[in-house]
Design a protein around this motif. Sequence first.
Motif, PDB file in Angstrom:
ATOM      1  N   LEU A 108      -2.914 125.335  54.327  1.00 39.37           N
ATOM      2  CA  LEU A 108      -3.972 126.268  53.843  1.00 39.37           C
ATOM      3  C   LEU A 108      -4.869 125.506  52.614  1.00 39.37           C
ATOM      4  CD1 LEU A 108      -1.726 129.400  52.617  1.00 39.37           C
ATOM      5  CD2 LEU A 108      -3.178 129.166  54.603  1.00 39.37           C
ATOM      6  N   SER A 109      -6.169 125.990  52.588  1.00 39.05           N
ATOM      7  CA  SER A 109      -6.865 125.152  51.721  1.00 39.05           C
ATOM      8  C   SER A 109      -6.531 125.402  50.056  1.00 39.05           C
ATOM      9  CB  SER A 109      -8.219 125.887  51.734  1.00 39.05           C
ATOM     10  OG  SER A 109      -8.464 127.240  51.073  1.00 39.05           O
ATOM     11  N   HIS A 110      -7.135 124.346  49.224  1.00 36.54           N
ATOM     12  CA  HIS A 110      -6.608 124.491  47.817  1.00 36.54           C
ATOM     13  C   HIS A 110      -6.802 125.909  47.293  1.00 36.54           C
ATOM     14  CE1 HIS A 110      -5.731 123.045  44.059  1.00 36.54           C
ATOM     15  NE2 HIS A 110      -6.772 123.646  43.482  1.00 36.54           N
ATOM     16  N   THR A 111      -7.955 126.380  47.571  1.00 40.81           N
ATOM     17  CA  THR A 111      -8.303 127.850  47.063  1.00 40.81           C
ATOM     18  C   THR A 111      -7.413 129.001  47.695  1.00 40.81           C
ATOM     19  OG1 THR A 111     -10.669 127.187  46.919  1.00 40.81           O
ATOM     20  CG2 THR A 111     -10.184 129.647  46.941  1.00 40.81           C
ATOM     21  N   GLN A 112      -7.152 129.044  48.801  1.00 36.93           N
ATOM     22  CA  GLN A 112      -6.420 129.888  49.324  1.00 36.93           C
ATOM     23  C   GLN A 112      -4.649 129.691  48.678  1.00 36.93           C
ATOM     24  OE1 GLN A 112      -6.734 128.675  53.701  1.00 36.93           O
ATOM     25  NE2 GLN A 112      -7.481 130.510  54.226  1.00 36.93           N
ATOM     26  N   ARG A 113      -4.543 128.282  48.547  1.00 38.53           N
ATOM     27  CA  ARG A 113      -3.086 128.451  48.096  1.00 38.53           C
ATOM     28  C   ARG A 113      -3.115 129.016  46.495  1.00 38.53           C
ATOM     29  NH1 ARG A 113      -3.326 122.787  49.719  1.00 38.53           N
ATOM     30  NH2 ARG A 113      -3.367 122.264  47.556  1.00 38.53           N
ATOM     31  N   ASP A 114      -4.050 128.677  45.907  1.00 38.21           N
ATOM     32  CA  ASP A 114      -4.024 129.149  44.595  1.00 38.21           C
ATOM     33  C   ASP A 114      -4.095 130.691  44.590  1.00 38.21           C
ATOM     34  OD1 ASP A 114      -4.143 126.818  43.297  1.00 38.21           O
ATOM     35  OD2 ASP A 114      -6.147 126.440  43.042  1.00 38.21           O
ATOM     36  N   GLU A 115      -4.832 131.119  45.371  1.00 35.04           N
ATOM     37  CA  GLU A 115      -5.030 132.509  45.381  1.00 35.04           C
ATOM     38  C   GLU A 115      -3.554 133.518  45.770  1.00 35.04           C
ATOM     39  OE1 GLU A 115      -8.230 133.660  47.529  1.00 35.04           O
ATOM     40  OE2 GLU A 115      -9.867 133.179  45.989  1.00 35.04           O
ATOM     41  N   LEU A 116      -3.072 132.841  46.896  1.00 34.22           N
ATOM     42  CA  LEU A 116      -1.875 133.436  47.443  1.00 34.22           C
ATOM     43  C   LEU A 116      -0.712 132.998  46.423  1.00 34.22           C
ATOM     44  CD1 LEU A 116      -0.703 134.788  49.687  1.00 34.22           C
ATOM     45  CD2 LEU A 116      -0.240 132.779  50.998  1.00 34.22           C
ATOM     46  N   ARG A 117      -0.708 132.004  45.886  1.00 32.29           N
ATOM     47  CA  ARG A 117       0.541 131.964  44.902  1.00 32.29           C
ATOM     48  C   ARG A 117       0.489 132.763  44.003  1.00 32.29           C
ATOM     49  NH1 ARG A 117      -0.692 126.852  44.045  1.00 32.29           N
ATOM     50  NH2 ARG A 117      -2.004 127.035  41.942  1.00 32.29           N
ATOM     51  N   GLN A 118      -0.514 132.896  43.292  1.00 36.61           N
ATOM     52  CA  GLN A 118      -0.815 133.857  42.128  1.00 36.61           C
ATOM     53  C   GLN A 118      -0.528 135.368  42.807  1.00 36.61           C
ATOM     54  OE1 GLN A 118      -1.431 133.403  38.956  1.00 36.61           O
ATOM     55  NE2 GLN A 118      -1.321 131.261  39.852  1.00 36.61           N
ATOM     56  N   GLU A 119      -0.728 135.745  43.764  1.00 38.00           N
ATOM     57  CA  GLU A 119      -0.396 137.069  44.370  1.00 38.00           C
ATOM     58  C   GLU A 119       1.041 137.021  44.581  1.00 38.00           C
ATOM     59  OE1 GLU A 119      -2.381 138.005  48.034  1.00 38.00           O
ATOM     60  OE2 GLU A 119      -4.392 137.718  47.284  1.00 38.00           O
ATOM     61  N   LEU A 120       1.636 136.274  45.201  1.00 38.99           N
ATOM     62  CA  LEU A 120       3.183 136.070  45.292  1.00 38.99           C
ATOM     63  C   LEU A 120       3.941 136.239  43.921  1.00 38.99           C
ATOM     64  CD1 LEU A 120       3.566 133.239  48.137  1.00 38.99           C
ATOM     65  CD2 LEU A 120       4.019 135.794  48.351  1.00 38.99           C
ATOM     66  N   ARG A 121       3.411 135.510  42.929  1.00 32.24           N
ATOM     67  CA  ARG A 121       3.989 135.431  41.399  1.00 32.24           C
ATOM     68  C   ARG A 121       3.940 137.284  41.123  1.00 32.24           C
ATOM     69  NH1 ARG A 121       1.029 131.169  38.446  1.00 32.24           N
ATOM     70  NH2 ARG A 121       2.334 131.712  36.419  1.00 32.24           N
ATOM     71  N   GLN A 122       2.859 137.694  41.070  1.00 30.29           N
ATOM     72  CA  GLN A 122       2.494 139.056  40.918  1.00 30.29           C
ATOM     73  C   GLN A 122       3.419 139.968  41.558  1.00 30.29           C
ATOM     74  OE1 GLN A 122       0.729 140.055  38.644  1.00 30.29           O
ATOM     75  NE2 GLN A 122       0.746 142.362  38.838  1.00 30.29           N
ATOM     76  N   LYS A 123       3.627 139.715  43.067  1.00 30.18           N
ATOM     77  CA  LYS A 123       4.573 140.497  43.795  1.00 30.18           C
ATOM     78  C   LYS A 123       5.917 140.543  43.516  1.00 30.18           C
ATOM     79  CE  LYS A 123       1.548 140.963  48.033  1.00 30.18           C
ATOM     80  NZ  LYS A 123       1.228 140.594  49.510  1.00 30.18           N
ATOM     81  N   LEU A 124       6.349 139.286  43.284  1.00 34.09           N
ATOM     82  CA  LEU A 124       7.789 138.893  43.025  1.00 34.09           C
ATOM     83  C   LEU A 124       8.422 139.216  41.674  1.00 34.09           C
ATOM     84  CD1 LEU A 124       8.089 135.366  45.045  1.00 34.09           C
ATOM     85  CD2 LEU A 124       8.935 137.463  45.599  1.00 34.09           C
ATOM     86  N   LEU A 125       7.501 139.150  40.527  1.00 32.28           N
ATOM     87  CA  LEU A 125       7.829 139.136  39.057  1.00 32.28           C
ATOM     88  C   LEU A 125       7.351 140.539  38.531  1.00 32.28           C
ATOM     89  CD1 LEU A 125       7.615 135.439  38.496  1.00 32.28           C
ATOM     90  CD2 LEU A 125       9.651 136.647  39.120  1.00 32.28           C
ATOM     91  N   VAL A 126       6.599 141.206  39.061  1.00 39.25           N
ATOM     92  CA  VAL A 126       6.018 142.319  38.229  1.00 39.25           C
ATOM     93  C   VAL A 126       6.392 143.651  38.892  1.00 39.25           C
ATOM     94  CG1 VAL A 126       3.778 143.317  37.300  1.00 39.25           C
ATOM     95  CG2 VAL A 126       4.103 140.572  37.344  1.00 39.25           C
ATOM     96  N   SER A 127       6.803 144.408  38.054  1.00 38.62           N
ATOM     97  CA  SER A 127       6.977 145.926  38.457  1.00 38.62           C
ATOM     98  C   SER A 127       5.597 146.478  38.947  1.00 38.62           C
ATOM     99  CB  SER A 127       7.552 146.518  37.397  1.00 38.62           C
ATOM    100  OG  SER A 127       7.924 147.925  38.018  1.00 38.62           O
ATOM    101  N   GLU A 128       5.706 147.229  40.172  1.00 33.15           N
ATOM    102  CA  GLU A 128       4.408 147.739  40.640  1.00 33.15           C
ATOM    103  C   GLU A 128       4.834 149.365  40.596  1.00 33.15           C
ATOM    104  OE1 GLU A 128       2.889 145.823  43.893  1.00 33.15           O
ATOM    105  OE2 GLU A 128       2.292 144.193  42.558  1.00 33.15           O
ATOM    106  N   ASP A 129       3.977 150.524  40.238  1.00 33.88           N
ATOM    107  CA  ASP A 129       4.164 151.720  40.517  1.00 33.88           C
ATOM    108  C   ASP A 129       5.602 152.176  40.128  1.00 33.88           C
ATOM    109  OD1 ASP A 129       1.641 152.047  41.312  1.00 33.88           O
ATOM    110  OD2 ASP A 129       2.271 151.625  43.267  1.00 33.88           O
ATOM    111  N   GLY A 130       6.306 151.600  39.036  1.00 36.05           N
ATOM    112  CA  GLY A 130       7.474 151.879  38.785  1.00 36.05           C
ATOM    113  C   GLY A 130       8.751 151.351  39.378  1.00 36.05           C
ATOM    114  N   ALA A 131       8.248 150.639  40.482  1.00 33.74           N
ATOM    115  CA  ALA A 131       9.451 149.975  41.319  1.00 33.74           C
ATOM    116  C   ALA A 131       9.716 148.780  40.793  1.00 33.74           C
ATOM    117  CB  ALA A 131       8.870 149.956  42.661  1.00 33.74           C
ATOM    118  N   ALA A 132      11.085 148.305  40.921  1.00 33.57           N
ATOM    119  CA  ALA A 132      11.676 147.052  40.510  1.00 33.57           C
ATOM    120  C   ALA A 132      10.705 145.745  41.144  1.00 33.57           C
ATOM    121  CB  ALA A 132      13.019 146.857  40.876  1.00 33.57           C
TER     122      ALA A 132
END
Length: 292
Positions: A108-132
């Motif tokens: 993946l390009s550097h920009t793609q990696r940066d954006e996807l890495r941030q998305e994955l951190r958000q999905k993995l570590l942050v609660s969304e809509d009250g879900a764990a």
Amino acid sequence: MGTEQGVTAAFLAGLDAAGRSRLAGWEPRLAGLLEEALRAWPGLAVAPEDFLRWLVARLPAAGPDAEAPRVADLYLVFACTRGDTVALRCFEQHYVPELEAALVRLRLSHTQRDELRQELRQKLLVSEDGAAPRIGLYGGRGALRHWVRAVATREGLMLLRKSTPEVGVDEELFDTFPAAAEDVELQQARREYQAEFKRAFEEALASLEPGERNLLRRHFIDGLSTPQLAALHGLHRVSMFRRLRQTCEALVERTRKLLLERLPVSELELASLNRLIRSHLDISLERLLPPE
């Protein structure tokens, strides 16, 4: 282990009959599991009894020799789902680099990696809509770092399919990578067939031609894309994609046949068996085909 014994004894004393029934076979080992978890990640601000309650729900059905889950990884995951600052910092230090490594392998390009890495951190570590947080989907059956890489790989492949459809990453090859949350049926098959699967997969891989093994190494381990492999071998990328897919399918099919010869499985269980093979393909190749 005195503290862990006391916490475990108090926890067990508070269980009702149904809770003790679910724990059958694990009671003598709980204090040791708790001690292992606390030793691996000292300083996490979560109550040990809360972790035990969470852990018990994830223990497999136990006989006296049942394989314990990776309790140290589970302890860190539990603390992350609780938003513990130290645990989140530990995850950033030890496991976010695994996300990056998986995405780099996909070219993946550097920009793609940066954006996807941030998305994955958000999905993995942050609660969304009250879900764990989704990191809680990790079940402790394999190393957390492999699970994190698998999640990143699957998300990266999804991005590649959207951004470069001409590469031709179809569902068959895409599904060789494990989903972020594995279903109960697949986890059960993995537990039951783990030893035989390892032996059959190694034999099937050894039966491939050297050129086929080298192709798998360059794609799955070295991270060369289909167009890059095509240029390297002087082939059209569609021809290379077909060759790569056929090699993967040959490996899966040979593994499946060996397992069918050795395991008491019926035709109705073949779907789970195929998913078992495919879900282990990337991790097993990483172990058996080191980079040149």
